[in-house]
Design a protein around this motif. Sequence first.
Motif, PDB file in Angstrom:
ATOM      1  N   LEU A  50     -16.538  -1.315  19.864  1.00  0.00           N
ATOM      2  CA  LEU A  50     -15.284  -1.788  20.456  1.00  0.00           C
ATOM      3  C   LEU A  50     -14.262  -0.667  20.573  1.00  0.00           C
ATOM      4  O   LEU A  50     -13.587  -0.533  21.589  1.00  0.00           O
ATOM      5  N   TYR A  51     -14.153   0.151  19.563  1.00  0.00           N
ATOM      6  CA  TYR A  51     -13.099   1.165  19.552  1.00  0.00           C
ATOM      7  C   TYR A  51     -13.481   2.433  20.325  1.00  0.00           C
ATOM      8  O   TYR A  51     -12.668   3.329  20.467  1.00  0.00           O
ATOM      9  N   GLU A  52     -14.709   2.446  20.857  1.00  0.00           N
ATOM     10  CA  GLU A  52     -15.127   3.534  21.746  1.00  0.00           C
ATOM     11  C   GLU A  52     -14.858   3.177  23.208  1.00  0.00           C
ATOM     12  O   GLU A  52     -14.869   4.041  24.069  1.00  0.00           O
ATOM     13  N   VAL A  53     -14.661   1.895  23.480  1.00  0.00           N
ATOM     14  CA  VAL A  53     -14.382   1.429  24.837  1.00  0.00           C
ATOM     15  C   VAL A  53     -12.910   1.698  25.140  1.00  0.00           C
ATOM     16  O   VAL A  53     -12.048   1.406  24.303  1.00  0.00           O
ATOM     17  N   PRO A  54     -12.600   2.254  26.315  1.00  0.00           N
ATOM     18  CA  PRO A  54     -11.185   2.484  26.656  1.00  0.00           C
ATOM     19  C   PRO A  54     -10.378   1.186  26.556  1.00  0.00           C
ATOM     20  O   PRO A  54     -10.858   0.106  26.896  1.00  0.00           O
ATOM     21  N   ARG A  55      -9.147   1.318  26.071  1.00  0.00           N
ATOM     22  CA  ARG A  55      -8.308   0.156  25.788  1.00  0.00           C
ATOM     23  C   ARG A  55      -8.206  -0.816  26.973  1.00  0.00           C
ATOM     24  O   ARG A  55      -8.252  -2.019  26.805  1.00  0.00           O
ATOM     25  N   TRP A  56      -8.094  -0.314  28.189  1.00  0.00           N
ATOM     26  CA  TRP A  56      -7.908  -1.176  29.360  1.00  0.00           C
ATOM     27  C   TRP A  56      -9.189  -1.921  29.722  1.00  0.00           C
ATOM     28  O   TRP A  56      -9.146  -2.941  30.389  1.00  0.00           O
ATOM     29  N   ASP A  57     -10.333  -1.425  29.277  1.00  0.00           N
ATOM     30  CA  ASP A  57     -11.614  -2.071  29.587  1.00  0.00           C
ATOM     31  C   ASP A  57     -12.079  -3.017  28.486  1.00  0.00           C
ATOM     32  O   ASP A  57     -13.064  -3.724  28.654  1.00  0.00           O
ATOM     33  N   ARG A  58     -11.402  -3.028  27.362  1.00  0.00           N
ATOM     34  CA  ARG A  58     -11.862  -3.811  26.208  1.00  0.00           C
ATOM     35  C   ARG A  58     -11.965  -5.300  26.480  1.00  0.00           C
ATOM     36  O   ARG A  58     -12.892  -5.960  26.026  1.00  0.00           O
ATOM     37  N   LEU A  59     -11.001  -5.859  27.206  1.00  0.00           N
ATOM     38  CA  LEU A  59     -11.046  -7.299  27.482  1.00  0.00           C
ATOM     39  C   LEU A  59     -12.318  -7.676  28.226  1.00  0.00           C
ATOM     40  O   LEU A  59     -12.988  -8.650  27.888  1.00  0.00           O
ATOM     41  N   PHE A  60     -12.667  -6.905  29.241  1.00  0.00           N
ATOM     42  CA  PHE A  60     -13.868  -7.200  30.011  1.00  0.00           C
ATOM     43  C   PHE A  60     -15.129  -6.924  29.190  1.00  0.00           C
ATOM     44  O   PHE A  60     -16.109  -7.652  29.279  1.00  0.00           O
ATOM     45  N   TRP A  61     -15.090  -5.874  28.382  1.00  0.00           N
ATOM     46  CA  TRP A  61     -16.239  -5.543  27.538  1.00  0.00           C
ATOM     47  C   TRP A  61     -16.497  -6.659  26.529  1.00  0.00           C
ATOM     48  O   TRP A  61     -17.626  -7.067  26.307  1.00  0.00           O
ATOM     49  N   VAL A  62     -15.429  -7.189  25.920  1.00  0.00           N
ATOM     50  CA  VAL A  62     -15.569  -8.294  24.962  1.00  0.00           C
ATOM     51  C   VAL A  62     -16.115  -9.529  25.671  1.00  0.00           C
ATOM     52  O   VAL A  62     -16.982 -10.227  25.140  1.00  0.00           O
ATOM     53  N   ALA A  63     -15.668  -9.794  26.894  1.00  0.00           N
ATOM     54  CA  ALA A  63     -16.197 -10.931  27.659  1.00  0.00           C
ATOM     55  C   ALA A  63     -17.687 -10.753  27.921  1.00  0.00           C
ATOM     56  O   ALA A  63     -18.461 -11.722  27.838  1.00  0.00           O
ATOM     57  N   GLN A  64     -18.121  -9.533  28.217  1.00  0.00           N
ATOM     58  CA  GLN A  64     -19.550  -9.276  28.429  1.00  0.00           C
ATOM     59  C   GLN A  64     -20.333  -9.523  27.138  1.00  0.00           C
ATOM     60  O   GLN A  64     -21.438 -10.074  27.178  1.00  0.00           O
ATOM     61  N   GLN A  65     -19.781  -9.123  26.009  1.00  0.00           N
ATOM     62  CA  GLN A  65     -20.475  -9.330  24.734  1.00  0.00           C
ATOM     63  C   GLN A  65     -20.563 -10.814  24.402  1.00  0.00           C
ATOM     64  O   GLN A  65     -21.526 -11.260  23.783  1.00  0.00           O
TER      65      GLN A  65
END
Length: 192
Positions: A50-65
């Motif tokens: 999570l903390y390697e993903v750029p801050r602005w992309d985290r919401l979408f990355w969490v949704a993918q997970q």
Amino acid sequence: MISDLLIAQGAIGTFMVAIAVFGFAPGMVLALIVRLIPDLDRRRELQAELYEVPRWDRLFWVAQQFEVALRTGLPVHIEWFWGRYVWHRCTLESGLKSHRESPHTFEIPDRESKSAIRPGDRVKLMWSVARSPGERMWVTVTHRKGDQLIGILDNYAVFAFLKPDEKMKFHIDDIIDCIFEEDDVEEAELAA
């Protein structure tokens, strides 16, 4: 410039929402999502990623997970729930009741032995399992309050949907066998 932005109407509220959405929420939501994933190592990996993903992309990355967790983890939880509570329901059986039904063939510890059971001792309990033969397994006693006991399952269940180290609550009349902690120590000393 920044001071002008902060004194604008609604700026503090917007700033707090941004902190919550981009700073606090992704980590908290991911912590809930990973509970669906059965693999403990994968859970830890995701939380570290999570903390390697750029801050602005985290919401979408969490949704993918979340999608991955639903696809891979949810069927395992549904299968476990279905097996444990619907298909292979298991119930703890009373050793005393079984002894009363067959006193000459089904022996249980006497009342004195049962009253001497303390935390650290091991007791054997039996479960009836729907659509399968029953099981007898060892439980290490962790707490005792009168005739009510709590223990941790020491065995891997074959038919019952129970996990090793699962917490068990049972009555003293459910016990069908017991091994006292000091007996284990004496056996270990004799073997050495």
